[in-house]
Design a protein around this motif. Structure first.
Motif, PDB file in Angstrom:
ATOM      1  N   LYS B  70      23.260  11.531 -90.637  1.00  0.00           N
ATOM      2  CA  LYS B  70      24.401  11.041 -89.861  1.00  0.00           C
ATOM      3  C   LYS B  70      25.550  10.676 -90.785  1.00  0.00           C
ATOM      4  O   LYS B  70      26.706  10.959 -90.514  1.00  0.00           O
ATOM      5  CB  LYS B  70      23.986   9.812 -89.062  1.00  0.00           C
ATOM      6  N   LYS B  73      27.211  13.773 -92.118  1.00  0.00           N
ATOM      7  CA  LYS B  73      27.945  14.498 -91.081  1.00  0.00           C
ATOM      8  C   LYS B  73      29.200  13.758 -90.660  1.00  0.00           C
ATOM      9  O   LYS B  73      30.157  14.368 -90.195  1.00  0.00           O
ATOM     10  CB  LYS B  73      27.029  14.754 -89.886  1.00  0.00           C
ATOM     11  N   ARG B  79      32.451  19.396 -95.347  1.00  0.00           N
ATOM     12  CA  ARG B  79      32.791  19.955 -94.047  1.00  0.00           C
ATOM     13  C   ARG B  79      32.290  21.393 -93.882  1.00  0.00           C
ATOM     14  O   ARG B  79      31.682  21.744 -92.867  1.00  0.00           O
ATOM     15  CB  ARG B  79      34.326  19.869 -93.857  1.00  0.00           C
ATOM     16  N   ILE B  82      28.555  21.678 -93.437  1.00  0.00           N
ATOM     17  CA  ILE B  82      28.093  21.055 -92.205  1.00  0.00           C
ATOM     18  C   ILE B  82      28.484  21.897 -90.996  1.00  0.00           C
ATOM     19  O   ILE B  82      27.725  22.017 -90.044  1.00  0.00           O
ATOM     20  CB  ILE B  82      28.615  19.603 -92.111  1.00  0.00           C
ATOM     21  N   ASP B  83      29.670  22.556 -91.062  1.00  0.00           N
ATOM     22  CA  ASP B  83      30.067  23.466 -89.976  1.00  0.00           C
ATOM     23  C   ASP B  83      29.097  24.628 -89.876  1.00  0.00           C
ATOM     24  O   ASP B  83      28.685  25.019 -88.787  1.00  0.00           O
ATOM     25  CB  ASP B  83      31.489  23.991 -90.219  1.00  0.00           C
ATOM     26  N   LEU B  85      26.078  24.662 -90.893  1.00  0.00           N
ATOM     27  CA  LEU B  85      24.765  24.149 -90.525  1.00  0.00           C
ATOM     28  C   LEU B  85      24.663  23.850 -89.033  1.00  0.00           C
ATOM     29  O   LEU B  85      23.621  24.061 -88.415  1.00  0.00           O
ATOM     30  CB  LEU B  85      24.487  22.872 -91.326  1.00  0.00           C
ATOM     31  N   SER B  86      25.799  23.409 -88.455  1.00  0.00           N
ATOM     32  CA  SER B  86      25.748  22.844 -87.105  1.00  0.00           C
ATOM     33  C   SER B  86      25.262  23.835 -86.053  1.00  0.00           C
ATOM     34  O   SER B  86      24.767  23.436 -85.014  1.00  0.00           O
ATOM     35  CB  SER B  86      27.118  22.289 -86.729  1.00  0.00           C
ATOM     36  N   SER B  87      25.442  25.138 -86.316  1.00  0.00           N
ATOM     37  CA  SER B  87      25.019  26.095 -85.297  1.00  0.00           C
ATOM     38  C   SER B  87      23.793  26.887 -85.748  1.00  0.00           C
ATOM     39  O   SER B  87      23.413  27.852 -85.106  1.00  0.00           O
ATOM     40  CB  SER B  87      26.170  27.048 -84.986  1.00  0.00           C
ATOM     41  N   LYS B  91      19.818  23.157 -88.255  1.00  0.00           N
ATOM     42  CA  LYS B  91      20.755  22.084 -87.904  1.00  0.00           C
ATOM     43  C   LYS B  91      20.088  20.709 -87.792  1.00  0.00           C
ATOM     44  O   LYS B  91      20.716  19.692 -87.998  1.00  0.00           O
ATOM     45  CB  LYS B  91      21.510  22.411 -86.623  1.00  0.00           C
ATOM     46  N   ASP B  92      18.807  20.685 -87.474  1.00  0.00           N
ATOM     47  CA  ASP B  92      18.133  19.398 -87.313  1.00  0.00           C
ATOM     48  C   ASP B  92      17.574  18.861 -88.619  1.00  0.00           C
ATOM     49  O   ASP B  92      16.969  17.798 -88.636  1.00  0.00           O
ATOM     50  CB  ASP B  92      17.004  19.529 -86.294  1.00  0.00           C
ATOM     51  N   CYS B  95      20.200  16.547 -94.643  1.00  0.00           N
ATOM     52  CA  CYS B  95      20.688  17.079 -95.927  1.00  0.00           C
ATOM     53  C   CYS B  95      19.738  16.716 -97.058  1.00  0.00           C
ATOM     54  O   CYS B  95      19.462  17.509 -97.958  1.00  0.00           O
ATOM     55  CB  CYS B  95      22.067  16.509 -96.240  1.00  0.00           C
ATOM     56  N   HIS B 148      22.072  27.338 -95.369  1.00  0.00           N
ATOM     57  CA  HIS B 148      22.781  26.539 -94.359  1.00  0.00           C
ATOM     58  C   HIS B 148      22.888  27.267 -93.033  1.00  0.00           C
ATOM     59  O   HIS B 148      23.207  26.657 -92.025  1.00  0.00           O
ATOM     60  CB  HIS B 148      24.181  26.166 -94.864  1.00  0.00           C
TER      61      HIS B 148
END
Lengths: 284, 250
Positions: B70, B73, B79, B82-83, B85-87, B91-92, B95, B148
């Motif tokens: 958290k 992120k 950034r 994380i972008d 990674l997010s999709s 993603k879960d 880091c 990622h």
């Protein structure tokens, strides 16, 4: 030679016992090293744990001064069906809690179970799972046996409601907090090892550097700051679930609602707060 | 006379003794209480004083090492990653599961992919696992897979993990000299041309993703037909009807 060694060690242990059982801790720190030079080193080793560290990390949640233990009741869930035995939890735990990476000392560890066609159960854990597991199992018992099923089981302190370890401590160094976590006072512990012997889950060990009993605390310093324990944080498979049992919306309550739950060694009457789901044949 | 006197004296003496004893007990008691207030620390809460101290030290003094995903992120520092990674399928994952712990600042390389993805009998069957000796033993994982953004395995002969045009060009635009490194199991010499640089006329795609025309899950035969232009049904994907001039694309 041997006798001299024994006498010296006995003297140390006696001094330790006198210091730690019979005197208030502040006095131990102030006077102890002067009176008993032989335990000076040991007391100095303990100092950082008693006094705390100087530099708090700036971007972390501040300590909760107003933390109310009575409002919380923590629970832990482990899903053996999704665990991949990567050991990230073991590493996270060791780094978070300053347990040396080398040496066989684990607050949490992962075991690999084998169930044969004859329903015999074997388990191994060569490095506690820290460096994952060797692809070829080297158990002599398993040679020629046909393995029906194999899976990983993460283990940690169960924070029993009826905890045997707190009952056997001769100096009262280990106790249960209101929110249900069993802690050890490192300055009080004399390292007798009764609690290590009595724990049915083998969750206690002697700290390699401090020579006092140590155990998993579900990262008490984290959970009281509303953070998840380090092992839960590090698990890539959500095999570990942590939450507050008194909060109906918490992860652990969801886990308990959905899954088929069992606890380890239920027959011991320890009432563990660590709940398991998934494979259960022979898991102890 | 003497009897009564002595008796009287005796009684006098015994009362004195009792009073004296009481006095001594009282003094001792007071000294003890006084000493107790000085030596015994005041217990607070329902715990013994040293237990309370242990709790307080856990609450306020024990340092944290893991900051948690958290925290990463929420910050703008990483950034890009994380972008990505997010999709993705990762993603879960926190880091710090793969990278060093954030606070302790231990300088170390990200964790080896094989710690999670080595084939072990005890791992769940649906978890992606490989045996390194059978899966490009001399290649680094990151050459094809982006940790990622690992996309699910396709039926493409090579699992393409990176996104966009660059993903394909890793292999399909190799200079001839480096071609020998590639060991592509199951590719016969018939399809060897796939690993040559694309011809000039096939660069018209510009910055377009290769997969906008080439599907990622073709059979090799289908791929060959398409590349050779034998199947005209692919043409309208880019070209308008009747327009074949330079730049006259859809």
């Amino acid at each position: 030679m041997e006798r001299e060694f024994t006498r010296r060690e006995l003297g140390k242990e006696l001094a330790k016992a006198v210091l730690q059982v019979g005197t208030p801790p502040a006095l131990v720190l102030a006077v102890g090293p002067r009176i008993f030079p032989q335990v000076k080193e040991r007391i100095e080793k303990l100092l950082p744990f008693l006094k705390g560290h100087e530099e708090p990390a700036h971007h972390l949640p501040p300590p909760l001064q107003e933390y109310e233990a009575a409002k919380h009741r923590y629970g832990f869930g482990v899903n053996t069906q999704v665990c991949i035995g990567c050991g990230r939890c073991v590493r996270a735990c060791k780094l978070e809690n300053h347990v040396p990476l080398e040496g066989f000392a684990y607050r949490t560890w992962v075991e690999r179970y084998f169930v044969t066609e004859e329903r015999r159960v074997y388990a191994d854990s060569p490095t506690g799972g820290l460096e994952s597991f060797p692809a070829k199992e080297e158990m002599p018992e398993l040679k020629g046996a046909s393995i029906k099923r194999s899976f990983f089981v993460p283990k940690l302190c169960n924070q029993c409601d009826n905890s045997p370890c707190t009952q056997v401590c001769p100096v009262g160094a280990t106790f249960k907090t209101v929110d249900g976590i069993v802690l050890v006072d490192r300055s009080r512990c004399v390292g007798c090892g009764y609690c290590i012997q009595t724990c049915p889950y083998a969750a206690r060990f002697k700290h390699p550097a401090l020579h006092v009993a140590d155990k998993c605390t579900w990262c008490y310093h984290r959970i009281t700051r509303r953070l998840r324990p380090a092992c839960v944080e590090a698990c890539p498979r959500h095999a570990r679930i942590f939450g507050d049992l008194s909060d109906p919306q918490s992860d652990i309550r969801n886990f308990l609602r959905q899954e088929d739950i069992y606890v380890l060694k239920e027959e011991m009457g320890t009432y563990p707060r660590c709940f398991y789901t998934g494979y259960r044949l022979g898991v102890t | 006379m003497t009897k009564t006197l002595s008796l009287g004296l005796k009684t006098m003496r015994s009362t004195e003794h009792i009073i004296l004893a009481f006095k001594i007990i009282l003094v001792l008691l007071l000294t003890l209480l006084a000493m107790r207030t000085v030596t015994v620390p005041v217990p607070y809460g329902e715990f013994h004083v040293f237990q309370e101290r242990t709790i307080q030290s856990w609450l306020n003094e024990v340092p944290l090492e893991y900051v948690g995903a958290k925290s990463c992120k929420a910050s703008a520092c990483h950034r890009d990653q994380i972008d990505l990674l997010s999709s993705s399928r990762h993603k879960d994952i926190s880091c710090e599961s793969c990278h060093a712990v954030a606070v302790g600042g231990i300088e170390e390389k990200p964790v080896d992919c094989m710690i999670c993805h080595t084939r072990l009998g005890a791992r769940p069957e649906n978890f992606p696992q490989i045996t390194k000796s059978e899966h490009y033993p001399n290649q680094r994982c990151a050459k094809c897979h982006d940790p990622h953004a690992p996309i699910p395995m396709m039926t493409h002969p090579m699992p393409v993990a990176r996104k966009g045009r660059q993903a394909c060009l890793i292999c399909h635009l190799k200079p001839a000299g480096e071609m020998q490194e590639l060991t592509v199991p199951g590719v016969s010499s018939e399809f060897e041309y796939l690993f040559r640089p694309p011809k000039k006329e096939f660069e018209h795609g510009g910055e377009r993703d290769c997969i906008s025309c080439h599907t990622l899950s073709p059979s090799l035969a289908e791929l060959a037909t398409m590349v050779h232009g034998k199947d005209v049904s692919y043409c309208p994907r880019c070209h308008r009807a009747g327009g074949f001039a330079q730049g006259d694309f859809r």
